[in-house]
Design a protein around this motif. Structure first.
Motif, PDB file in Angstrom:
ATOM      1  N   PHE A 159       0.842  -1.204   0.000  1.00 18.75           N
ATOM      2  CA  PHE A 159       0.000   0.000   0.000  1.00 18.75           C
ATOM      3  C   PHE A 159       0.873   1.249   0.000  1.00 18.75           C
ATOM      4  N   GLU A 160       1.870   1.298   0.894  1.00 14.77           N
ATOM      5  CA  GLU A 160       2.737   2.474   0.991  1.00 14.77           C
ATOM      6  C   GLU A 160       3.622   2.635  -0.244  1.00 14.77           C
ATOM      7  N   ILE A 161       4.080   1.518  -0.803  1.00 19.21           N
ATOM      8  CA  ILE A 161       4.906   1.594  -2.004  1.00 19.21           C
ATOM      9  C   ILE A 161       4.082   2.137  -3.173  1.00 19.21           C
ATOM     10  N   ALA A 162       2.871   1.619  -3.328  1.00 18.08           N
ATOM     11  CA  ALA A 162       2.008   2.096  -4.412  1.00 18.08           C
ATOM     12  C   ALA A 162       1.703   3.581  -4.253  1.00 18.08           C
ATOM     13  N   ALA A 163       1.396   4.003  -3.023  1.00 13.94           N
ATOM     14  CA  ALA A 163       1.073   5.408  -2.776  1.00 13.94           C
ATOM     15  C   ALA A 163       2.281   6.297  -3.038  1.00 13.94           C
ATOM     16  N   ALA A 164       3.466   5.852  -2.611  1.00 18.54           N
ATOM     17  CA  ALA A 164       4.666   6.665  -2.775  1.00 18.54           C
ATOM     18  C   ALA A 164       5.070   6.778  -4.247  1.00 18.54           C
ATOM     19  N   GLY A 227     -14.652   2.181   3.208  1.00 19.03           N
ATOM     20  CA  GLY A 227     -14.472   3.473   3.864  1.00 19.03           C
ATOM     21  C   GLY A 227     -13.936   3.376   5.276  1.00 19.03           C
ATOM     22  N   ARG A 228     -14.588   2.619   6.121  1.00 19.67           N
ATOM     23  CA  ARG A 228     -14.154   2.478   7.507  1.00 19.67           C
ATOM     24  C   ARG A 228     -12.832   1.709   7.592  1.00 19.67           C
ATOM     25  N   GLY A 229     -12.697   0.689   6.759  1.00 18.77           N
ATOM     26  CA  GLY A 229     -11.487  -0.113   6.776  1.00 18.77           C
ATOM     27  C   GLY A 229     -10.258   0.675   6.365  1.00 18.77           C
ATOM     28  N   LEU A 230     -10.432   1.610   5.415  1.00 18.68           N
ATOM     29  CA  LEU A 230      -9.297   2.426   4.980  1.00 18.68           C
ATOM     30  C   LEU A 230      -8.805   3.292   6.133  1.00 18.68           C
ATOM     31  N   TRP A 231      -9.734   3.935   6.840  1.00 19.21           N
ATOM     32  CA  TRP A 231      -9.343   4.788   7.970  1.00 19.21           C
ATOM     33  C   TRP A 231      -8.657   3.962   9.074  1.00 19.21           C
ATOM     34  N   GLU A 232      -9.214   2.811   9.360  1.00 16.41           N
ATOM     35  CA  GLU A 232      -8.622   1.969  10.407  1.00 16.41           C
ATOM     36  C   GLU A 232      -7.231   1.481   9.994  1.00 16.41           C
ATOM     37  N   THR A 233      -7.070   1.158   8.720  1.00 10.76           N
ATOM     38  CA  THR A 233      -5.768   0.697   8.224  1.00 10.76           C
ATOM     39  C   THR A 233      -4.728   1.813   8.302  1.00 10.76           C
ATOM     40  N   LEU A 234      -5.120   3.004   7.856  1.00  8.84           N
ATOM     41  CA  LEU A 234      -4.185   4.129   7.866  1.00  8.84           C
ATOM     42  C   LEU A 234      -3.760   4.499   9.290  1.00  8.84           C
TER      43      LEU A 234
END
Length: 239
Positions: A159-164, A227-234
């Motif tokens: 996730f972080e690699i894709a975002a970066a 939606g909720r899962g994204l916030w919890e993951t971040l």
């Protein structure tokens, strides 16, 4: 920055200064392929933060040499995502250099009796450039932290690699355009250093996945979280 990382960066600057003239031989002799190899296996025992720091320097000093590949060679068959992560480090360094060169130029170049940097339009353009550089720096730092927390497990940090990589890719167009705009014609000359970082930036944008590739990869993960899962993951990964 830790004392060990500061010493590593000093070494990298010296090695890359020599490599700019002599090619890859000084890099190979310096043992950068052992940077990410554990000490128990005879390596340096560095983490991705160390690698990112070295790659940032390489992105400025020797953007045309395969330093990233050399560093990753110590891990054996490194996945494509780790190569993308290494490219982000190179891009962050090159973008920082483009900003530094732009600031230096507008503060020394005179127009209508005063430095270019005194004109509000130029200041606004540089502010946009600085924001892009800061955003890529932040994305690279978050990616490095996640990779280190995951023990360099690229899948766990996907996730972080894709975002970066996506954020760095998207910054390239703005960074190169603004840097060349504020430099004017001199920025396109072979004698001036700006092209040494802007040309590689445009090449790195499509290396190991272009904007569309990483946008789709990141989008699928975000959609899977909900939606909720994204916030919890971040929030969980930020702790």
């Amino acid at each position: 920055m830790s004392a060990a990382r500061e010493m590593l960066c000093d070494t990298a600057r010296a090695v890359f200064a020599e490599a700019a003239e002599a090619g890859m031989a000084p890099v190979e002799a310096a043992g950068f392929d052992l940077l990410l190899v554990p000490e128990a296996d005879g390596g340096f025992g560095g983490d991705w933060g160390d690698a990112n720091a070295v790659l940032r320097i390489a992105g400025v000093a020797v953007p045309d040499l395969p330093v990233a590949e050399r560093i990753l060679s110590g891990l054996g068959d490194a996945p494509k995502t780790l190569h993308a992560a290494a490219t982000v480090g190179l891009m962050a360094g090159a973008m920082g250099q483009a900003l530094a060169l732009s600031i230096e130029h507008v503060n020394t170049r005179q127009q209508f009796g005063r430095p270019l940097g005194k004109f509000q339009a130029v200041q606004q353009s540089l502010a946009v450039l600085a924001c892009e550089v800061a955003a890529v720096d932040a994305a690279a730092a978050a990616m490095a932290a996640r990779l280190d927390a995951a023990g360099l497990d690229a899948e766990a940090a996907d996730f972080e690699i894709a975002a970066a990589k996506l954020r760095a890719n998207r910054a390239v167009g703005i960074v190169t355009a603004v840097a060349h705009q504020v430099h004017g014609a001199i920025g396109f000359t072979r004698e001036y250093d700006l092209h040494r970082v802007t040309i590689p930036l445009m090449r790195w944008r499509g290396l190991h996945g272009n904007d569309a590739y990483w946008a789709e990869r990141l989008g699928r993960q975000v959609a899977g979280f909900g939606g909720r899962g994204l916030w919890e993951t971040l929030t969980a990964r930020a702790e």
